[in-house]
Design an enzyme around this catalytic site. Structure first.
Site, short mmCIF file in Angstrom:
data_model
loop_
_atom_site.label_atom_id
_atom_site.label_comp_id
_atom_site.label_asym_id
_atom_site.label_seq_id
_atom_site.Cartn_x
_atom_site.Cartn_y
_atom_site.Cartn_z
N GLU A 297 93.87 53.84 39.61
CA GLU A 297 93.56 53.55 38.21
C GLU A 297 93.52 52.07 37.90
OE1 GLU A 297 95.88 57.21 36.10
OE2 GLU A 297 96.71 55.20 35.99
N ARG A 337 97.61 36.61 25.55
CA ARG A 337 98.47 36.73 26.74
C ARG A 337 99.41 35.54 26.95
NH1 ARG A 337 97.11 37.29 31.36
NH2 ARG A 337 98.53 38.97 31.91
N CYS A 368 97.17 29.65 13.14
CA CYS A 368 98.30 29.03 12.45
C CYS A 368 99.64 29.45 13.01
CB CYS A 368 98.19 29.32 10.97
SG CYS A 368 96.71 28.57 10.30
N1 LLP Z 1 97.27 53.28 34.46
C1 LLP Z 1 98.16 53.33 33.47
C2 LLP Z 1 98.86 54.58 33.19
C3 LLP Z 1 98.43 52.18 32.72
O1 LLP Z 1 99.33 52.21 31.74
C4 LLP Z 1 97.73 50.98 33.00
C5 LLP Z 1 97.99 49.75 32.23
C6 LLP Z 1 96.78 51.00 34.03
C7 LLP Z 1 96.58 52.16 34.75
C8 LLP Z 1 95.96 49.80 34.40
O2 LLP Z 1 96.73 48.72 34.80
P1 LLP Z 1 95.98 47.46 35.46
O3 LLP Z 1 95.31 47.95 36.71
O4 LLP Z 1 94.99 46.95 34.46
O5 LLP Z 1 97.04 46.46 35.72
N2 LLP Z 1 98.45 43.91 28.43
C9 LLP Z 1 99.06 43.64 29.71
C10 LLP Z 1 98.83 44.76 30.70
C11 LLP Z 1 99.25 46.10 30.16
C12 LLP Z 1 98.91 47.22 31.12
C13 LLP Z 1 99.08 48.54 30.45
N3 LLP Z 1 98.82 49.66 31.30
C14 LLP Z 1 98.54 42.30 30.23
O6 LLP Z 1 97.78 41.65 29.52
O7 LLP Z 1 98.93 41.85 31.32
#
Ligand code: LLP
Length: 439
Positions: A297, A337, A368
């Site tokens: 995923e 971020r 701001c």
């Molecule tokens: N699967 C599930 C169940 C998830 O909760 C997430 C991400 C992913 C897959 C995908 O994760 P990735 O491959 O994109 O790392 N906003 C944060 C990241 C939050 C991720 C939330 N869940 C950031 O900007 O680093």
């Protein structure tokens, strides 16, 4: 053309023209800025497609059956979703909103997985109406709710159970999910995962087809995946013996990293694919189980490197003996971020890409809050008003978490390839900012 600075951080096609302009996908970024304005997010089609193919190849070459589903929370855009579907990716959605976008591009619903720790009835109903492939059940409340909804309509829904394996992925606390004290999933450590399997098997309108875990994001180490995969398959074997669980799918989630800064290269996908598939095969053989379909995923690893943010430099503030601030026309409204996770980035002056660093500046956003800083102590050529600053590795979780703070309008997005730029999201207008207010 010359190689772009930070070639492993910028998109694959990034280069520098003789005029010293940053070029992406064959498009001069200065021309893109002249045509579409700033802040502008540029996505490189070659990098996007390449990342999909890399996942499918690295896992698919090592394992009998692999499915890659894109976690669209990282960046949702209809043109990009179409492109990823062309590459053979399924989808991970976490809300009725993401589901509606998926449906609007006619995503193959049998390959859409519905995640989330609090899926509402108003979200599960349309998911069932539209024939969602899998619901990844997160907790006991959801298990009961989904059983009731399926019983009402007399259907049987394929589900996975999300486990919380008690594995620390060593990433930011806000994006750590695999530990026992997490809002996500059924903990292995407390015995609730066992109870959940029994409850799912007892639910006559749910068909338990697999187990899922997601440890956190981004995960630069391989060991957490190894540990979680081993724990997941051992648990499946235990549940097969206890109550006949037939594990047809297994997912170690997403969380695969990209490179943001020079000092921290991203571990390549192959370095994850090798141990995950090897451990799966070994553990299944040891338990006498047929290897389940492996579901990956990735979100960030698909779109993160493909995206570059372009900003125009505006005001400067030099505080003698203290610090020089240079402000750009975006910031925490389009990329929260740095403010939220102390995330770090590199930057290049897109119109001075051949010049060597001449000063150390802090790049501030325009919103701001003192915390609205995009880069601290960046070494850059001397910046003047009107310069264009490019921040690479901006494809994931920037626009996805963008806001209208200070009534900022959301940026335009272009997809570039072979010298052609295609607008895939137009810039929000001022009028659109107040269209929902009722007088
Ligand atoms: N699967 C599930 C169940 C998830 O909760 C997430 C991400 C992913 C897959 C995908 O994760 P990735 O491959 O994109 O790392 N906003 C944060 C990241 C939050 C991720 C939330 N869940 C950031 O900007 O680093």
């Amino acid at each position: 053309m010359q190689q772009a600075p930070f070639p492993t951080i910028f998109p694959e096609t990034a280069a520098v023209s003789e005029a010293g302009h940053l070029v992406i996908g064959g498009c001069d970024t200065l021309q893109l800025v002249a045509e579409f304005g700033t802040p502008l997010y540029v996505f490189d089609e070659v990098t996007l497609r390449g990342r999909c193919q890399e996942f499918l190849r690295e896992f698919g070459d090592r394992y009998p059956e692999v499915r890659v589903i894109y976690a669209c929370k990282a960046f949702v855009n209809r043109a990009v979703l179409r492109l990823l579907a062309e590459e053979g990716l399924g989808l991970d959605v976490v809300s009725a909103g993401e589901l509606a976008v998926a449906r609007s591009v006619e995503a193959a619903m049998d390959r859409v997985y519905f995640h989330g720790n609090n899926k509402g009835e108003d979200e599960l109903r349309p998911a069932l109406d539209w024939g969602i492939g899998r619901v990844v059940v997160d907790n006991f409340s959801e298990l009961a709710l989904l059983e009731r909804l399926c019983a009402e309509r007399g259907t049987v829904q394929d589900i996975l159970l999300r486990l919380s394996p008690g594995v620390d992925p060593h990433t930011h606390a806000y994006t750590t999910t695999g530990i026992t004290d997490s809002k996500f999933g059924f903990p292995l450590a407390t015995g609730q995962a066992v109870e959940a399997v029994h409850a799912a098997q007892a639910a006559s309108h749910l068909r338990l087809v697999g187990l899922h875990m997601h440890l956190g994001s981004p995960i630069f180490e391989v060991e957490p995946y190894e540990e979680a995969t081993r724990a997941g398959i051992r648990f499946a074997a235990q549940m097969r013996d206890a109550s006949g669980l037939d594990l047809r799918e297994f997912s170690p989630g997403g969380g695969f990293p990209i490179q943001y800064v020079r000092e921290r290269p991203a571990t390549p996908i192959a370095a994850y694919a090798e141990p995950i598939t090897r451990i799966l095969l070994e553990e299944c053989r040891a338990a006498g189980m047929a290897p389940p379909r492996l579901v990956l995923e990735p979100g960030r690893a698909i779109v993160g490197r493909a995206g570059v943010a372009l900003y125009t430099v505006g005001a400067r503030k030099d505080i003698p003996g203290v610090r020089s601030y240079v402000a750009v026309d975006g910031g925490m409204a389009d990329n929260i971020r740095p403010a939220l996770y102390e995330a770090r980035y590199e930057a290049v002056v897109a119109n001075k890409a051949l010049e060597t660093p001449a000063e150390r500046v802090t790049v501030a956003g325009k919103y701001c809050e003192s915390g609205d800083i995009l880069l601290r102590d960046a070494e850059l050529p001397r910046l003047t008003t009107g310069d264009v600053l490019a921040i690479p590795a901006s494809g994931a979780y920037c626009l996805a978490m963008s806001s209208n703070y200070n009534q900022a309008t959301k940026p335009a997005v272009v997809l570039v390839r072979d010298g052609q730029a295609r607008l895939i999201r137009r810039r929000e207008s001022l009028e659109e900012l107040f269209q929902y207010d009722v007088l």
